[in-house]
Design a protein around this motif. Structure first.
Motif, PDB file in Angstrom:
ATOM      1  N   GLY A   1      71.407  38.135  41.342  1.00  0.00           N
ATOM      2  CA  GLY A   1      70.788  38.682  40.130  1.00  0.00           C
ATOM      3  C   GLY A   1      71.731  39.611  39.384  1.00  0.00           C
ATOM      4  N   ARG A   2      72.444  40.447  40.110  1.00  0.00           N
ATOM      5  CA  ARG A   2      73.422  41.333  39.471  1.00  0.00           C
ATOM      6  C   ARG A   2      74.543  40.529  38.823  1.00  0.00           C
ATOM      7  NH1 ARG A   2      73.424  44.970  44.681  1.00  0.00           N
ATOM      8  NH2 ARG A   2      71.510  46.119  44.297  1.00  0.00           N
ATOM      9  N   ALA A   3      75.007  39.498  39.533  1.00  0.00           N
ATOM     10  CA  ALA A   3      76.056  38.638  38.976  1.00  0.00           C
ATOM     11  C   ALA A   3      75.553  37.926  37.722  1.00  0.00           C
ATOM     12  CB  ALA A   3      76.513  37.626  40.015  1.00  0.00           C
ATOM     13  N   LEU A   4      74.299  37.523  37.727  1.00  0.00           N
ATOM     14  CA  LEU A   4      73.730  36.854  36.560  1.00  0.00           C
ATOM     15  C   LEU A   4      73.703  37.769  35.346  1.00  0.00           C
ATOM     16  CD1 LEU A   4      72.339  34.405  35.295  1.00  0.00           C
ATOM     17  CD2 LEU A   4      70.172  35.273  36.207  1.00  0.00           C
ATOM     18  N   VAL A   5      73.341  39.014  35.546  1.00  0.00           N
ATOM     19  CA  VAL A   5      73.303  39.974  34.439  1.00  0.00           C
ATOM     20  C   VAL A   5      74.698  40.179  33.850  1.00  0.00           C
ATOM     21  CG1 VAL A   5      72.883  42.401  33.858  1.00  0.00           C
ATOM     22  CG2 VAL A   5      71.234  41.158  35.238  1.00  0.00           C
ATOM     23  N   VAL A   6      75.694  40.360  34.701  1.00  0.00           N
ATOM     24  CA  VAL A   6      77.060  40.575  34.220  1.00  0.00           C
ATOM     25  C   VAL A   6      77.596  39.300  33.570  1.00  0.00           C
ATOM     26  CG1 VAL A   6      79.417  41.204  34.860  1.00  0.00           C
ATOM     27  CG2 VAL A   6      77.493  42.381  35.908  1.00  0.00           C
TER      28      VAL A   6
ATOM     29  N   LEU B   1      75.682  29.245  38.186  1.00  0.00           N
ATOM     30  CA  LEU B   1      75.862  29.373  39.634  1.00  0.00           C
ATOM     31  C   LEU B   1      74.976  30.488  40.200  1.00  0.00           C
ATOM     32  CD1 LEU B   1      77.286  28.742  42.313  1.00  0.00           C
ATOM     33  CD2 LEU B   1      79.162  30.225  41.559  1.00  0.00           C
ATOM     34  N   ALA B   2      74.947  31.628  39.538  1.00  0.00           N
ATOM     35  CA  ALA B   2      74.136  32.751  40.019  1.00  0.00           C
ATOM     36  C   ALA B   2      72.644  32.412  39.979  1.00  0.00           C
ATOM     37  CB  ALA B   2      74.422  33.998  39.186  1.00  0.00           C
ATOM     38  N   ALA B   3      72.202  31.757  38.915  1.00  0.00           N
ATOM     39  CA  ALA B   3      70.794  31.374  38.821  1.00  0.00           C
ATOM     40  C   ALA B   3      70.427  30.366  39.909  1.00  0.00           C
ATOM     41  CB  ALA B   3      70.502  30.795  37.444  1.00  0.00           C
ATOM     42  N   GLU B   4      71.313  29.422  40.172  1.00  0.00           N
ATOM     43  CA  GLU B   4      71.068  28.453  41.245  1.00  0.00           C
ATOM     44  C   GLU B   4      70.983  29.143  42.600  1.00  0.00           C
ATOM     45  OE1 GLU B   4      74.273  25.682  40.922  1.00  0.00           O
ATOM     46  OE2 GLU B   4      73.360  24.597  39.235  1.00  0.00           O
ATOM     47  N   ARG B   5      71.869  30.114  42.836  1.00  0.00           N
ATOM     48  CA  ARG B   5      71.843  30.834  44.104  1.00  0.00           C
ATOM     49  C   ARG B   5      70.574  31.669  44.229  1.00  0.00           C
ATOM     50  NH1 ARG B   5      73.124  27.799  46.833  1.00  0.00           N
ATOM     51  NH2 ARG B   5      72.784  29.290  48.483  1.00  0.00           N
ATOM     52  N   MET B   6      70.130  32.259  43.131  1.00  0.00           N
ATOM     53  CA  MET B   6      68.870  33.009  43.174  1.00  0.00           C
ATOM     54  C   MET B   6      67.722  32.091  43.575  1.00  0.00           C
ATOM     55  SD  MET B   6      69.090  35.581  39.910  1.00  0.00           S
ATOM     56  CE  MET B   6      67.514  36.345  40.254  1.00  0.00           C
ATOM     57  N   ASP B   7      67.656  30.910  42.958  1.00  0.00           N
ATOM     58  CA  ASP B   7      66.603  29.950  43.292  1.00  0.00           C
ATOM     59  C   ASP B   7      66.680  29.521  44.753  1.00  0.00           C
ATOM     60  OD1 ASP B   7      65.664  30.065  40.699  1.00  0.00           O
ATOM     61  OD2 ASP B   7      66.645  28.190  40.071  1.00  0.00           O
ATOM     62  N   ALA B   8      67.888  29.237  45.221  1.00  0.00           N
ATOM     63  CA  ALA B   8      68.064  28.793  46.611  1.00  0.00           C
ATOM     64  C   ALA B   8      67.636  29.876  47.595  1.00  0.00           C
ATOM     65  CB  ALA B   8      69.516  28.403  46.855  1.00  0.00           C
ATOM     66  N   HIS B   9      67.989  31.120  47.314  1.00  0.00           N
ATOM     67  CA  HIS B   9      67.638  32.206  48.238  1.00  0.00           C
ATOM     68  C   HIS B   9      66.157  32.551  48.144  1.00  0.00           C
ATOM     69  CE1 HIS B   9      71.635  32.741  49.731  1.00  0.00           C
ATOM     70  NE2 HIS B   9      72.110  32.843  48.501  1.00  0.00           N
TER      71      HIS B   9
END
Length: 138
Positions: free
Chosen positions: A101-106, A118-126
């Motif tokens: 989430g932090r990576a997505l904001v930046v 990539l960050a949004a996909e990782r958020m969904d996966a986690h």
């Protein structure tokens, strides 16, 4: 009534050419690389006990983006082995979700579409891996 100031202010930035300055983009690159590196560390920690194709692919994509942001320097990675005091998987997924989430904001601030996706996909996966109850009860 007031005497004029005869010396330069210590707050003046003119004449400080010897001080290294970074642009906003460079600062965001550094910050984004830091968030992605932390996410990679948690991903590696999740991969340690039970390797999975999804986590392996995510780690590879994270490594590619970190290397790009750091000007070709790949991140240092450590092999994680299972320990008896390791945090539960749901805790690690919660931590990874927050870092993504932090990576997505930046990434959004920097307008880096590849990292944002990539960050949004990782958020969904986690979120899926940890269960929505754990992630939303915070």
């Amino acid at each position: 009534m007031y005497e004029p100031i005869r010396t330069k202010s210590v707050h003046t930035t003119a004449g400080t050419a010897d001080f290294p300055h970074r642009s906003r983009e460079e600062e965001l690159d550094i910050q984004l690389a830091g968030h992605l590196t932390a996410l990679l560390a948690v991903t590696d920690e999740l991969r340690g006990p039970e390797p999975s194709a999804d986590l392996d692919a995510a780690a590879e994509r994270l490594t590619e983006q970190i290397t790009r942001l750091r000007g070709g320097r790949p991140p240092v990675r450590v092999t994680v082995t299972a320990t008896e005091h390791a945090p539960r998987d749901s805790t690690l997924h919660l931590r990874a979700h927050a870092l993504a989430g932090r990576a997505l904001v930046v990434a959004a601030s920097r307008a880096d579409t590849a990292v944002a996706i990539l960050a949004a996909e990782r958020m969904d996966a986690h979120t899926a891996a940890a269960g929505t109850r754990t992630l939303t009860s915070r």
